[in-house]
Design an enzyme around this catalytic site. Sequence first.
Site, PDB file in Angstrom:
ATOM      1  N   HIS A  17       0.843  -1.208   0.000  1.00  0.00           N
ATOM      2  CA  HIS A  17       0.000   0.000   0.000  1.00  0.00           C
ATOM      3  C   HIS A  17       0.881   1.263   0.000  1.00  0.00           C
ATOM      4  O   HIS A  17       0.667   2.178  -0.798  1.00  0.00           O
ATOM      5  CB  HIS A  17      -0.924  -0.027   1.220  1.00  0.00           C
ATOM      6  CG  HIS A  17      -1.784   1.182   1.379  1.00  0.00           C
ATOM      7  ND1 HIS A  17      -3.159   1.149   1.248  1.00  0.00           N
ATOM      8  CD2 HIS A  17      -1.470   2.469   1.656  1.00  0.00           C
ATOM      9  CE1 HIS A  17      -3.644   2.374   1.441  1.00  0.00           C
ATOM     10  NE2 HIS A  17      -2.643   3.189   1.695  1.00  0.00           N
ATOM     11  N   GLU A  18       1.873   1.276   0.901  1.00  0.00           N
ATOM     12  CA  GLU A  18       2.735   2.462   0.997  1.00  0.00           C
ATOM     13  C   GLU A  18       3.623   2.592  -0.240  1.00  0.00           C
ATOM     14  O   GLU A  18       3.857   3.700  -0.729  1.00  0.00           O
ATOM     15  CB  GLU A  18       3.591   2.401   2.269  1.00  0.00           C
ATOM     16  CG  GLU A  18       2.832   2.236   3.581  1.00  0.00           C
ATOM     17  CD  GLU A  18       1.652   3.171   3.734  1.00  0.00           C
ATOM     18  OE1 GLU A  18       1.655   4.264   3.133  1.00  0.00           O
ATOM     19  OE2 GLU A  18       0.692   2.797   4.443  1.00  0.00           O
TER      20      GLU A  18
HETATM   21 CO    CO Z   1      -2.422   5.282   1.983  1.00  0.00          CO
END
Ligand code: CO
Length: 201
Positions: free
Chosen positions: A155-156
């Site tokens: 996600h990051e």
């Molecule tokens: Co985010």
Amino acid sequence: MDGVAVKEEVDPGAVEGTSLRILKYPHPLLRAKNEEVQEDGFNDDLRKVAREMLLLMYASQGVGLAAPQVGVNKRLLVFNAEGSEKAFLQEVVMVNPTIVASSKKMLQEQEACLSFPGMNGQVGRHEWVKVEGYRLNGKKFKVKYEGWKARIFQHEFDHLQGVLYVDRLGLEEDLERVKPRLDELIEEYKKNPYEGREAAL
Ligand code: CO
């Protein structure tokens, strides 16, 4: 999450110890290009931003944050799968990360993002990823993340490509469900665009 929501994220507004704020969708810096940190960029300014990102992340009850989310378009991310300052040994700060291998198998789970308060949705992520990156001291390291950590990392990492988790929502019902919230966030941004970029980088 940022990353995956275990508990409801909160918008802490101004947080003591940092002038940075978390940019919300549709702030354009969330889609801007993120530069690699050069050799002379591993400096006190970078360490300060990383520390303040962790402060903001904990204050928001998130488990991860990427530099563009605080208006710093550099390839830097932080996360803590425990989401708690008490578990500081779980803190990961990674500069210039790359994914060198990933599982074929994908897992579907709910995610949320501190740049999209008040919504969530299901996203498919690789079950595991092998990653290379640099620590704040410039040392290179390799690591394999699985499950929850792999999800947070992906996600990051996406943020560093300007990719947001809403781009990956796979379910039609999720897309329909979040649409009104996205419209609200767009309206809120128009009323109060936060143009701040107060980091030293
Ligand atoms: Co985010």
